[in-house]
Design an enzyme around this catalytic site. Structure first.
Site, PDB file in Angstrom:
ATOM      1  N   CYS A 205      12.270 -16.104  45.769  1.00  0.00           N
ATOM      2  CA  CYS A 205      13.659 -15.729  46.048  1.00  0.00           C
ATOM      3  C   CYS A 205      13.841 -14.214  46.146  1.00  0.00           C
ATOM      4  O   CYS A 205      13.945 -13.659  47.238  1.00  0.00           O
ATOM      5  CB  CYS A 205      14.607 -16.298  44.987  1.00  0.00           C
ATOM      6  SG  CYS A 205      14.762 -18.092  44.998  1.00  0.00           S
ATOM      7  N   ARG A 206      13.865 -13.545  45.005  1.00  0.00           N
ATOM      8  CA  ARG A 206      14.228 -12.125  44.982  1.00  0.00           C
ATOM      9  C   ARG A 206      13.161 -11.196  45.539  1.00  0.00           C
ATOM     10  O   ARG A 206      13.446 -10.337  46.392  1.00  0.00           O
ATOM     11  CB  ARG A 206      14.582 -11.697  43.556  1.00  0.00           C
ATOM     12  CG  ARG A 206      15.798 -12.417  43.008  1.00  0.00           C
ATOM     13  CD  ARG A 206      16.031 -12.117  41.551  1.00  0.00           C
ATOM     14  NE  ARG A 206      14.960 -12.713  40.749  1.00  0.00           N
ATOM     15  CZ  ARG A 206      14.791 -12.513  39.450  1.00  0.00           C
ATOM     16  NH1 ARG A 206      15.601 -11.703  38.803  1.00  0.00           N
ATOM     17  NH2 ARG A 206      13.811 -13.101  38.792  1.00  0.00           N
ATOM     18  N   SER A 207      11.920 -11.313  45.054  1.00  0.00           N
ATOM     19  CA  SER A 207      10.901 -10.355  45.509  1.00  0.00           C
ATOM     20  C   SER A 207      10.539 -10.530  46.984  1.00  0.00           C
ATOM     21  O   SER A 207      10.378  -9.529  47.682  1.00  0.00           O
ATOM     22  CB  SER A 207       9.668 -10.371  44.609  1.00  0.00           C
ATOM     23  OG  SER A 207       9.058 -11.625  44.545  1.00  0.00           O
TER      24      SER A 207
ATOM     25  N   CYS B   3       9.044 -10.664  40.984  1.00  0.00           N
ATOM     26  CA  CYS B   3      10.017 -11.484  40.267  1.00  0.00           C
ATOM     27  C   CYS B   3       9.270 -12.630  39.602  1.00  0.00           C
ATOM     28  O   CYS B   3       8.038 -12.658  39.602  1.00  0.00           O
ATOM     29  CB  CYS B   3      11.140 -11.972  41.175  1.00  0.00           C
ATOM     30  SG  CYS B   3      10.680 -13.177  42.439  1.00  0.00           S
TER      31      CYS B   3
ATOM     32  N   ASP C 137      19.020 -13.982  39.736  1.00  0.00           N
ATOM     33  CA  ASP C 137      18.092 -14.895  40.408  1.00  0.00           C
ATOM     34  C   ASP C 137      18.876 -16.015  41.095  1.00  0.00           C
ATOM     35  O   ASP C 137      19.439 -16.882  40.424  1.00  0.00           O
ATOM     36  CB  ASP C 137      17.119 -15.481  39.387  1.00  0.00           C
ATOM     37  CG  ASP C 137      15.975 -16.229  40.041  1.00  0.00           C
ATOM     38  OD1 ASP C 137      16.077 -16.600  41.236  1.00  0.00           O
ATOM     39  OD2 ASP C 137      14.963 -16.460  39.345  1.00  0.00           O
TER      40      ASP C 137
ATOM     41  N   ASN D 194       8.330 -15.449  42.925  1.00  0.00           N
ATOM     42  CA  ASN D 194       7.973 -14.917  44.241  1.00  0.00           C
ATOM     43  C   ASN D 194       8.407 -15.841  45.368  1.00  0.00           C
ATOM     44  O   ASN D 194       7.730 -15.999  46.374  1.00  0.00           O
ATOM     45  CB  ASN D 194       6.477 -14.608  44.333  1.00  0.00           C
ATOM     46  CG  ASN D 194       6.089 -13.743  45.530  1.00  0.00           C
ATOM     47  OD1 ASN D 194       5.005 -13.898  46.077  1.00  0.00           O
ATOM     48  ND2 ASN D 194       6.945 -12.841  45.948  1.00  0.00           N
TER      49      ASN D 194
END
Length: 153
Positions: free
Chosen positions: A13-15, A8, A123, A11
């Site tokens: 939050c999402r990934s 993301c 996000d 690096n």
């Protein structure tokens, strides 16, 4: 060993959420010796930082650990190391392809294209909705695990 890299923008939050959820699923399926996961960013903004507090809190609700996770930036060597390089949104995909100089590789794809949603993972750094992100990430990880298990047969 099948290696998966979630990517993301930052690096945090999402990934890392996808990395942690996938690790949890892999452990529950006793596939730790067959599948390895990591996460990275297209930017260098949060290198060395732990996941965002919202990500940590949401994963803790589900008993999923983020211990030892630290942000890192995508590297050229990742294109050789990982069987799958999965971006959380279209912008990530464009950046990954540019950074790795691999504009057409089938190993690079958008995460939710494995599901019925075929959309970007929002996000939560901007939306604040870590639950929506978690739900989509979990669904994406489950779909990816099904795909990988078929390859392992």
């Amino acid at each position: 060993m099948i290696r998966v890299l979630f990517v993301c923008l930052g690096n945090i939050c999402r990934s890392p959420m996808a990395e942690a959820v996938m690790r949890d699923l892999i452990e529950k399926e006793h596939l730790n010796d067959k599948i390895e996961v990591d996460s990275a960013a297209t930017s260098s903004w949060h290198v060395g930082e732990p996941p965002h507090r919202g990500t940590q809190d949401k994963l803790k609700e589900y008993g999923i650990s983020t211990t030892g996770m630290r942000g890192r930036q995508l590297q050229q060597a990742d294109v050789e190391k990982f069987a799958y390089i999965i971006g959380m949104d279209e912008s990530n995909i464009r950046n990954i392809r540019t950074m790795l100089g691999d504009p057409h590789s089938p190993k690079i794809f958008r995460f939710l294209d494995l599901t019925e949603h075929h959309k970007d993972v929002p996000d939560p750094y901007y939306t604040g909705d870590f639950q929506e992100t978690y739900d989509l990430v979990r669904e994406g990880c489950q779909a990816l695990l099904v795909k990988i298990k078929q390859e392992l047969l």
